[in-house]
Write a protein that holds these residues in place. Structure first.
Motif, PDB file in Angstrom:
ATOM      1  N   UNK A  96     -16.702   4.659  -8.775  1.00  0.00           N
ATOM      2  CA  UNK A  96     -15.439   3.936  -8.909  1.00  0.00           C
ATOM      3  C   UNK A  96     -14.260   4.892  -9.016  1.00  0.00           C
ATOM      4  N   UNK A  97     -14.446   5.988  -9.742  1.00  0.00           N
ATOM      5  CA  UNK A  97     -13.359   6.949  -9.931  1.00  0.00           C
ATOM      6  C   UNK A  97     -12.988   7.640  -8.624  1.00  0.00           C
TER       7      UNK A  97
ATOM      8  N   UNK B 135     -15.081  -3.756  -9.632  1.00  0.00           N
ATOM      9  CA  UNK B 135     -15.702  -3.855  -8.311  1.00  0.00           C
ATOM     10  C   UNK B 135     -14.971  -2.994  -7.295  1.00  0.00           C
ATOM     11  N   UNK B 136     -15.734  -2.398  -6.392  1.00  0.00           N
ATOM     12  CA  UNK B 136     -15.154  -1.670  -5.260  1.00  0.00           C
ATOM     13  C   UNK B 136     -16.201  -1.519  -4.179  1.00  0.00           C
ATOM     14  N   UNK B 137     -15.746  -1.497  -2.937  1.00  0.00           N
ATOM     15  CA  UNK B 137     -16.583  -1.000  -1.852  1.00  0.00           C
ATOM     16  C   UNK B 137     -16.299   0.492  -1.782  1.00  0.00           C
ATOM     17  N   UNK B 138     -17.350   1.291  -1.876  1.00  0.00           N
ATOM     18  CA  UNK B 138     -17.209   2.712  -2.191  1.00  0.00           C
ATOM     19  C   UNK B 138     -16.631   3.494  -1.024  1.00  0.00           C
ATOM     20  N   UNK B 139     -15.667   4.341  -1.348  1.00  0.00           N
ATOM     21  CA  UNK B 139     -15.189   5.361  -0.422  1.00  0.00           C
ATOM     22  C   UNK B 139     -15.792   6.685  -0.863  1.00  0.00           C
ATOM     23  N   UNK B 140     -16.387   7.397   0.059  1.00  0.00           N
ATOM     24  CA  UNK B 140     -17.172   8.578  -0.302  1.00  0.00           C
ATOM     25  C   UNK B 140     -16.311   9.651  -0.963  1.00  0.00           C
TER      26      UNK B 140
ATOM     27  N   UNK C 181      -4.697   1.045  -5.839  1.00  0.00           N
ATOM     28  CA  UNK C 181      -6.061   1.154  -5.336  1.00  0.00           C
ATOM     29  C   UNK C 181      -6.553  -0.217  -4.890  1.00  0.00           C
ATOM     30  N   UNK C 182      -7.726  -0.212  -4.262  1.00  0.00           N
ATOM     31  CA  UNK C 182      -8.441  -1.454  -3.966  1.00  0.00           C
ATOM     32  C   UNK C 182      -9.644  -1.600  -4.887  1.00  0.00           C
ATOM     33  N   UNK C 183      -9.525  -1.077  -6.086  1.00  0.00           N
ATOM     34  CA  UNK C 183     -10.546  -1.242  -7.118  1.00  0.00           C
ATOM     35  C   UNK C 183     -10.110  -2.414  -7.990  1.00  0.00           C
ATOM     36  N   UNK C 184     -10.961  -3.424  -8.082  1.00  0.00           N
ATOM     37  CA  UNK C 184     -10.601  -4.700  -8.692  1.00  0.00           C
ATOM     38  C   UNK C 184     -11.270  -4.857 -10.057  1.00  0.00           C
TER      39      UNK C 184
END
Length: 609
Positions: free
Chosen positions: A212-213, A103-108, A85-88
């Motif tokens: 985040x999930x 942290x993440x930039x949200x994907x809907x 993932x790109x979840x940091x």
């Protein structure tokens, strides 16, 4: 070195700036944020990659702006990504406790990253939780040159002073009356923050855990397409995600890097804006992504290149992500630059240079497009045919070359080679599709041009092909790309000799290569530079094709060991210190990781079959 579970280490901020090695990248296909190991976000362009940055603390730690969530009395820190993932995740240790920030930039929710529709929600979520002990949590959001902050809805509204068109909204699961703010937290307690810059989601349930999930789930679904199994597989997986983060999910373009003006070297003036799409990146990117399972991204980038070329009606070397002309290059007098490396540049002055390799780049994209099942409409073919006709003569004229020299032009060998590619691919397209074209003439011209390259650029005394068609033994690492573009076989005696010459004379030590030596190839810019990462991966591929598999594996492993603990690479590496320099993360460097891994896997498989 890439490490999924790195140790907690002291935080270094030379000259008050984060090391590039200590930055993670998160994004949503429209923009990215760089997240420091200390909990700061010093880089964020909104609403798109190439917009003026709202947070530019990476280029001026006093006036540039930042979004910081950190622990007071910080002692040690580390970062890792949630796998695939790109979840940091950032962990901060103090004398009293341990804090975890996700942290993440949200994907809907429900969106697949391969959908045609935009997958982002224009939201950045930061969730800070105390894992043990107690933490004094500091929160601050300060855009470049500050701005107006007022209470609004269930949080704060920030209007950056330089961006009156942009409205930021910061929500939290705790009351926010002003910024900066601090909270005392005990074990198990958390503070969730969401920064929005598009439509304010005032009626959406605030649940950072769900955001985040769902974002992590979307990334995992995308990574389900990944098919690579070979050397450095975890790092190749991370490189695929990094390239996807540099991808414009709406247009299909790919930024060379999501940053601007990061110097190579520190204190130098080689500080360029890379937030645009270079046509030459297309063929390399498409090769890499298609061969590890991401056909949609490969096709989207090919389609973008051909659309941009058709719309502009002329071959540009780079475009904005929307396919338009790149803005003129300007210096920013208000920012000191990363670690005081000025000037800071916006736009790119190389955009209108004469670079003859673009003929081959566009036609190679067209060839790959057709091989992948795409069609060429008559109007587009007419333009492509014009490119081939132009390439037949353009190689004789000086240009600025692949490295975008800002000195007088020369007749570069690589540029001539890419004109050969233009002729070869055009002939193949015309013959395969039965299109109106002088196929025999193009094929004859391509053969003759290959002969010219082998003879005119060869220096008998130096025993190498040269950077220019007038010979002279001047070396350039772009010569290593000739076999990759199918111009000269890697096993040709003169290519074997050239590979050896480049490896020896352009060596920066420990497998690193300079693009060229500035005393031999003045480029019109003050100062030297670091080792260019992609060139070393090109050397790996030449060694593979020449049958030196053990040497290629060793070099590939040493290069992969130079990635950050997060598996990221910059454009260049300082040979003296091993530190990252240049724009970051650099798409070309990650393309090198993927392409070299694929080549090694295929060669190893064929020798053991």
């Amino acid at each position: 070195m890439f490490d999924p579970n790195p140790p907690l280490l002291p935080v270094h901020r030379p000259d008050g700036y984060p090391r590039l090695e200590d930055l993670g990248v998160i994004g949503d296909g429209a923009t990215v944020a760089l997240v420091g190991v200390d909990g700061s976000i010093p880089w964020l362009c909104l609403p798109h990659f190439d917009a003026e940055p709202v947070l530019a603390g990476l280029l001026d730690n006093q006036r540039g702006g930042h979004f910081t969530v950190t622990a007071q009395d910080l002692r040690e820190a580390r970062q890792h990504y949630i796998p695939d993932t790109a979840v940091l995740v950032t962990e901060l240790r103090t004398t009293t406790g341990l804090l975890q920030i996700t942290d993440a930039v949200v994907v809907r929710s429900g969106a697949d990253l391969t959908d045609d529709a935009p997958a982002g929600r224009a939201e950045l979520v930061r969730s800070a939780r105390v894992l043990n002990g107690t933490i004094r949590l500091d929160i601050d959001l300060r855009p470049r040159d500050s701005g107006q902050i007022r209470a609004a809805l269930d949080g704060l509204e920030i209007r950056p002073s330089r961006r009156p068109d942009l409205r930021l909204h910061l929500r939290a699961n705790r009351p926010l009356a002003s910024l900066p703010v601090a909270f005392d937290l005990n074990e198990g307690e958390h503070v969730d923050l969401v920064l929005s810059w598009g439509r304010v989601h005032r009626h959406h349930r605030f649940n950072a855990e769900d955001m985040l999930a769902t974002t992590a789930d979307a990334w995992r679904r995308w990574m389900a397409h990944f098919t690579y199994s070979g050397p450095q597989e975890p790092l190749v997986r991370r490189s695929a995600i990094t390239l996807k983060l540099c991808d414009d999910w709406v247009n299909g373009a790919l930024v060379a890097a999501p940053t601007s003006a990061l110097p190579a070297p520190i204190g130098g003036v080689r500080n360029w804006d890379y937030r645009y799409a270079w046509v030459r990146d297309a063929a390399f990117t498409v090769f890499a992504m298609r061969r590890i399972g991401f056909k949609n991204e490969a096709d989207a980038f090919l389609g973008w290149v051909l659309d941009a070329f058709e719309a502009s009606r002329q071959p540009r070397i780079m475009y904005t992500l929307g396919g338009g002309p790149v803005p003129d290059e300007v210096e920013d007098p208000d920012l000191e630059g990363y670690r005081a490396s000025s000037p800071v540049h916006w736009g790119n002055g190389a955009a209108d240079q004469r670079q003859h390799d673009v003929y081959g780049e566009v036609l190679d994209c067209a060839d790959q497009w057709v091989r992948a099942g795409g069609e060429l409409q008559p109007a587009l073919w007419a333009q492509l045919r014009g490119l081939a006709d132009a390439a037949e003569w353009a190689w004789r004229e000086p240009d600025q070359g692949i490295w975008e020299m800002r000195s007088d032009g020369r007749v570069f060998t690589y540029s001539a080679a890419m004109c050969q590619v233009a002729l070869d691919r055009a002939a193949a397209l015309g013959e395969k599709l039965g299109l109106p074209a002088p196929v025999a003439r193009w094929r004859s011209a391509a053969t003759e041009l290959t002969r010219q390259i082998l003879e005119r650029s060869w220096d008998e005394k130096a025993q190498t092909l040269s950077a220019h068609l007038d010979g002279g033994g001047v070396l350039d690492a772009s010569l290593l790309a000739l076999p990759l573009r199918r111009v000269i076989p890697a096993t040709h005696p003169r290519m074997v000799a050239t590979t050896s010459a480049v490896a020896q004379r352009l060596s920066a030590g420990d497998g690193l290569l300079y693009r060229y030596l500035h005393q031999d190839s003045p480029d019109g810019i003050e100062g030297d530079e670091g080792a260019f990462v992609l060139c070393s991966f090109w050397l790996v591929e030449n060694l593979v094709r020449q049958g030196h598999l053990e040497q290629a594996h060793e070099l590939y492993s040493s290069l992969c060991a130079r990635t950050s603990t997060l598996g990221l690479l910059s454009e260049q590496i300082d040979p003296a210190t091993g530190t990252f320099i240049g724009n970051f993360p650099q798409a070309f460097s990650h393309i090198g990781i993927i392409a070299s891994g694929v080549s090694l896997t295929r060669a190893t498989t064929s020798t053991t079959a």
